[in-house]
Structures are given as structure tokens and as C-alpha cells.
Design a protein around this motif. Structure first.
Motif, short mmCIF file in Angstrom:
data_model
loop_
_atom_site.label_atom_id
_atom_site.label_comp_id
_atom_site.label_asym_id
_atom_site.label_seq_id
_atom_site.Cartn_x
_atom_site.Cartn_y
_atom_site.Cartn_z
N UNK A 59 101.36 -30.17 -37.26
CA UNK A 59 100.35 -28.66 -37.24
C UNK A 59 101.21 -27.75 -38.33
N UNK A 60 100.49 -26.40 -38.33
CA UNK A 60 101.30 -26.38 -39.87
C UNK A 60 102.39 -24.89 -39.26
N UNK A 61 104.01 -25.83 -38.76
CA UNK A 61 105.02 -24.85 -38.73
C UNK A 61 105.85 -24.88 -39.72
N UNK A 62 105.89 -25.25 -41.32
CA UNK A 62 106.83 -25.03 -41.58
C UNK A 62 107.77 -25.85 -41.45
N UNK A 63 107.35 -27.53 -40.85
CA UNK A 63 109.66 -28.21 -41.09
C UNK A 63 109.06 -28.97 -42.00
N UNK A 64 109.32 -28.59 -43.45
CA UNK A 64 108.94 -29.87 -43.98
C UNK A 64 109.55 -30.86 -44.12
N UNK A 65 110.80 -30.86 -44.04
CA UNK A 65 111.32 -32.28 -43.48
C UNK A 65 111.33 -32.89 -42.60
N UNK A 66 110.63 -32.73 -41.45
CA UNK A 66 110.28 -33.26 -40.61
C UNK A 66 109.14 -33.82 -40.38
N UNK A 67 108.13 -33.40 -41.14
CA UNK A 67 106.74 -33.89 -42.09
C UNK A 67 106.67 -35.21 -42.04
N UNK A 68 107.67 -34.82 -43.14
CA UNK A 68 108.07 -36.13 -44.40
C UNK A 68 108.70 -37.52 -43.67
N UNK A 69 109.64 -37.27 -42.78
CA UNK A 69 110.34 -38.31 -41.73
C UNK A 69 109.46 -39.40 -40.60
N UNK A 70 108.21 -38.14 -40.63
CA UNK A 70 106.87 -38.44 -39.48
C UNK A 70 105.84 -39.57 -40.51
N UNK A 71 106.00 -39.70 -41.65
CA UNK A 71 105.12 -40.27 -42.49
C UNK A 71 105.71 -41.52 -42.85
N UNK A 72 105.04 -42.55 -42.70
CA UNK A 72 105.32 -44.43 -42.86
C UNK A 72 104.81 -44.54 -43.71
N UNK A 73 104.90 -44.30 -44.93
CA UNK A 73 103.78 -44.46 -46.42
C UNK A 73 104.36 -46.14 -46.16
N UNK A 74 105.77 -46.36 -46.05
CA UNK A 74 106.48 -47.74 -46.86
C UNK A 74 105.51 -48.50 -45.85
N UNK A 75 105.48 -48.08 -44.63
CA UNK A 75 104.03 -49.54 -44.12
C UNK A 75 103.15 -50.06 -44.85
N UNK A 76 102.16 -48.98 -45.68
CA UNK A 76 101.58 -49.56 -46.50
C UNK A 76 102.08 -50.02 -47.90
#
Length: 256
Positions: free
Chosen positions: A159-176
Motif C-alpha cells: 500500500x501507499x504508505x511511504x515505507x520504502x525499506x519495508x517494501x524492499x524487504x517484502x520483495x523476494x526477487x531472489x526467488x526468481x
């Protein structure tokens, strides 16, 4: 005289501005949308149109003031999420192109390479062929609509909450990234097995009939069998591409 307060203006602008930035960031990295033949004005207009049409699906989004302390973090978050979605989809095409590189290596066609302006690197003809086929398949299976739906559904996970670091931690691009090489190997495995059988046959023939110039015969045979094998296995490309596409999209939105 009609006047508007800053809170009223942000209540009108904020629900469209942040989805617009996320979709525009997607258009800068996702395949097909990031093609240079598409004018920048068209991308901006299409991004605004998608953000406007997605308002009923977004619901009540938090309102972030452009002059507030969270504005910079919100901008960075939208850009990061949009680019990440486009990058995840591009990894699917990279897997197919890597499979083409493996097949071209087995066929002996890796010397037939040329400069690809989209990736700024040299790519073989077989890999480029597989990339074009995956692009056409992407359009046929409505992959572009799946990507647009994923970026809209991503507002539930990010969601649009401005928490940039939390969004990065939730992405699991390393799985791809970890499945990039394994998926490419599985796609190329039938052709690799077929060409290894041909090379084994050529080796046996060279031992049985040493007077035969195997170097003059081997390349045309390998090339012919490779072309026939690509034509036979190309219809099987649909299922791996759809599986990889679904896996990439599920990282940001559960569309099932």
C-alpha cells in the motif's frame, strides 16, 4: 470566489498520483511496454489512463501530502515497486533467451550473433528467435493484461504508505533469480538431449567409417536436426512461459 484547501486538493490528486507513478515505473522496465518505438507521451498518457481506470479497484488509499515528510518515501516506493514488477517479468524472457543460448551452443550457431539494442549486448540468433516467440506468446496469453492487473493488485501487498525499506524487504526477487537457470535448462533440455544423441551418433559413425569427413557432414546434420527439433518443441514453450509468468506475478499479487 471558489477556494480549495491543500487537504482538498490532495484528496483529489493523491489517489491518482501514486498509482500513476507506479504504472509509469512499470512501463520503464517491463517488456513490450518499455520498447523504444513507443513514444514517451504515449507511455505517460497510458499510465495516467490505467491509474484513472483502476480507482474503483484501489479502494480507500492513504492520502500523502506532496509537501509532507513522507512524500519522498512514497515516490521512491512507487518507483521501486513498479520497476520490480517489470524486472520480474523481464526475468521470464531472460530465462527463455538463456534456453535459446544453450540450444544455439549445442547447434553450433552461437557464432551467428548480433547486437541487441534492447539489452545492449550481443545475442545469438537462436536466443533472439526464442525471445521473439516468447514476446508473441506473451501477447497471445494476455500477459500484458496480467501485468497491468498485477500492478493494480500490488497496492494490496504494497500500500501507499511511504515505507520504502519495508517494501524492499517484502520483495523476494531472489526467488526468481534462483530459478532463472533451472527454468532455462528445463526449457532447453529436450533439444539438448536430441543434439547430444546426434553428436553421439556422429561420433560412432566417425569410428565405424574413419574415411568419412565427419567435420564436413556433422555441422549440416546438427543444424538440420536442430531446426527440426526447434519446430517440433516450439509448441511446448507455452506451459513453461505461463508458469514462470504466474510465479513472477504472484510475488506482488495473489491473482489465483
Amino acid at each position: 470566489m471558489i477556494t480549495f484547501s491543500e487537504a482538498q486538493l490532495m484528496a483529489w490528486v493523491s489517489p491518482i498520483l501514486w498509482p500513476f507513478l507506479r504504472v509509469l515505473a512499470l512501463f520503464s522496465s517491463a517488456p513490450l511496454f518499455s520498447m523504444r518505438v513507443i513514444p514517451m507521451r504515449t507511455k505517460i498518457g497510458l499510465a495516467f489512463f490505467v491509474a484513472l481506470c483502476s480507482q474503483p479497484m484501489l479502494g480507500n488509499q492513504p492520502i500523502i501530502s506532496l509537501t509532507g515528510p513522507d512524500a519522498l518515501g512514497a515516490v521512491a516506493q512507487q518507483v521501486a515497486v513498479g520497476i520490480a514488477i517489470g524486472f520480474a517479468v523481464r526475468l521470464v524472457f531472460s530465462s527463455v533467451e538463456l534456453a535459446g543460448e544453450i540450444i544455439g551452443l549445442q547447434m553450433g550457431l552461437n557464432f551467428a550473433s548480433f547486437f541487441d539494442p534492447s539489452s545492449n549486448a550481443r545475442i545469438s540468433a537462436v536466443a533472439r528467435f526464442f525471445g521473439n516467440m516468447s514476446m508473441l506468446l506473451f501477447v497471445v496469453i494476455n500477459g500484458h493484461l496480467m501485468v497491468l492487473l498485477a500492478v493494480v493488485k500490488s497496492f494490496d501487498s504494497f500500500p501507499v504508505d511511504g515505507n520504502f525499506l519495508q517494501s524492499l524487504s517484502q520483495m523476494h526477487l531472489y526467488e526468481l533469480g534462483s530459478s532463472l537457470f533451472s527454468s532455462a535448462l528445463w526449457i532447453a533440455l529436450p533439444m539438448v538431449a536430441l543434439l547430444m544423441f546426434v553428436n553421439l551418433t556422429m561420433g560412432i559413425i566417425s569410428r565405424v567409417a574413419p574415411q568419412m569427413n565427419i567435420y564436413a557432414v556433422g555441422f549440416p546434420v546438427t543444424l538440420t536436426v536442430g531446426m527440426l527439433g526447434i519446430a517440433a518443441t516450439l509448441p511446448l514453450l507455452e506451459q513453461p512461459v505461463m508458469t514462470l509468468m504466474q510465479r513472477a506475478i504472484d510475488l506482488f499479487a495473489n491473482l489465483r
